[in-house]
Design a protein around this motif. Structure first.
Motif, PDB file in Angstrom:
ATOM      1  N   PRO A  42       0.794  -1.235   0.000  1.00  0.00           N
ATOM      2  CA  PRO A  42       0.000   0.000   0.000  1.00  0.00           C
ATOM      3  C   PRO A  42       0.825   1.284   0.000  1.00  0.00           C
ATOM      4  N   VAL A  43       1.981   1.289   0.668  1.00  0.00           N
ATOM      5  CA  VAL A  43       2.793   2.511   0.707  1.00  0.00           C
ATOM      6  C   VAL A  43       3.411   2.845  -0.645  1.00  0.00           C
ATOM      7  N   ASP A  44       3.375   1.904  -1.580  1.00  0.00           N
ATOM      8  CA  ASP A  44       4.018   2.108  -2.883  1.00  0.00           C
ATOM      9  C   ASP A  44       3.082   2.674  -3.937  1.00  0.00           C
ATOM     10  N   LYS A  74      -7.799   4.166   4.235  1.00  0.00           N
ATOM     11  CA  LYS A  74      -6.959   4.754   5.273  1.00  0.00           C
ATOM     12  C   LYS A  74      -6.327   3.718   6.193  1.00  0.00           C
ATOM     13  N   ASP A  75      -7.041   2.634   6.457  1.00  0.00           N
ATOM     14  CA  ASP A  75      -6.498   1.639   7.373  1.00  0.00           C
ATOM     15  C   ASP A  75      -5.359   0.826   6.767  1.00  0.00           C
ATOM     16  N   LEU A  76      -5.140   0.966   5.447  1.00  0.00           N
ATOM     17  CA  LEU A  76      -4.075   0.223   4.782  1.00  0.00           C
ATOM     18  C   LEU A  76      -2.899   1.094   4.355  1.00  0.00           C
ATOM     19  N   ARG A 103     -10.500  -2.203  -4.730  1.00  0.00           N
ATOM     20  CA  ARG A 103     -10.042  -1.130  -3.847  1.00  0.00           C
ATOM     21  C   ARG A 103      -9.008  -1.605  -2.828  1.00  0.00           C
ATOM     22  N   ARG A 104      -9.235  -2.777  -2.232  1.00  0.00           N
ATOM     23  CA  ARG A 104      -8.407  -3.208  -1.107  1.00  0.00           C
ATOM     24  C   ARG A 104      -7.328  -4.223  -1.474  1.00  0.00           C
ATOM     25  N   SER A 105      -7.405  -4.776  -2.675  1.00  0.00           N
ATOM     26  CA  SER A 105      -6.392  -5.744  -3.082  1.00  0.00           C
ATOM     27  C   SER A 105      -5.539  -5.256  -4.244  1.00  0.00           C
ATOM     28  N   LYS A 145     -10.367   4.382  -6.490  1.00  0.00           N
ATOM     29  CA  LYS A 145     -10.302   5.363  -5.420  1.00  0.00           C
ATOM     30  C   LYS A 145     -11.433   5.114  -4.425  1.00  0.00           C
ATOM     31  N   PRO A 146     -11.157   5.187  -3.112  1.00  0.00           N
ATOM     32  CA  PRO A 146     -12.210   4.946  -2.113  1.00  0.00           C
ATOM     33  C   PRO A 146     -13.437   5.812  -2.326  1.00  0.00           C
TER      34      PRO A 146
END
Length: 219
Positions: free
Chosen positions: A33-35, A43-45, A156-158, A163-164
């Motif tokens: 996620p940071v990349d 936000k939680d990731l 979104r999460r994988s 965008k959220p």
């Protein structure tokens, strides 16, 4: 004689040094996620710097069969999001994806996943017609439809291609609300190894080379 031995040792040393220091191909990056752009990540990731894996999933492909994570064990795959009635970038992307399929025809270790963003329109029958029109091998290229919330959650999460804010306001397909042009490369350990512009032939050429790298790594 002594000079000859010293010269031989020198030559052998130079050869060994060359093979130890020559520049090799760097391994493909592992994306967490940071990349990726923070706006693409919940936000939680956002601060998760390592260990990201594609979550478990199961949808229905163009053959009417369930297909998902369990079928992808020890497989390398490319994922995209599209919709069958798209008249802008999707035809370009899937023409490029045909090239990817052709490059690895018959290779059972490699798969292609095309997730719909419009499951209300993209029924199994609709996906089959689209797949057939694009020469998709149903054993290698799977067009997946299912519950919209599950499709969007995975995006979104994988895969980090939605965008959220767009996920919360799913809008309407005509506005290209999730119209990403990215192909996402995933390795056998369910890790993201690359993002590629599916409308850019040069980037797709790079994708094909990177798929080959991963296949060779897993031999």
């Amino acid at each position: 004689m002594r000079v000859l031995i010293v010269a031989l040792i020198f030559v052998v040393g130079v050869i060994i040094a060359y093979f130890l220091t020559r520049p090799g191909e760097k391994p493909l990056k592992i994306y967490n996620p940071v990349d990726v752009e923070s706006e693409m990540v919940d936000k939680d990731l956002v601060r998760k710097g390592f260990g990201h894996r594609i979550q478990e999933f199961s949808f229905t492909d163009q053959s009417g069969k369930s297909y998902g994570s369990k079928d992808l064990e020890d497989k390398i795959y490319v994922a995209e999001y599209f919709f069958t009635t798209c008249g802008t970038i999707c035809p370009v992307m899937n023409a490029e994806m045909q090239r990817v399929q052709a490059a690895f025809k018959g290779n059972n270790q490699f798969k292609i996943l095309s997730f719909t963003v419009d499951p209300e329109t993209d029924s199994v029958a609709q996906m089959k017609n689209y797949a057939d029109a694009h020469g998709a091998d149903p054993t290698q290229w799977h067009f997946l439809t299912g519950d919209k919330k599950d499709l969007y959650k995975l995006a979104r999460r994988s895969f980090f291609v939605l965008k959220p804010a767009e996920a919360q306001n799913q809008g309407d397909v005509g506005s290209d609300f999730i119209h990403t042009n990215y192909f996402v490369l995933v390795d056998t350990q369910k890790r993201i190894r690359g993002y590629y512009d599916g409308t850019n032939p040069k980037e797709v050429d790079t994708l094909i080379k990177d798929i080959q790298k991963l296949l060779e790594e897993d031999k």
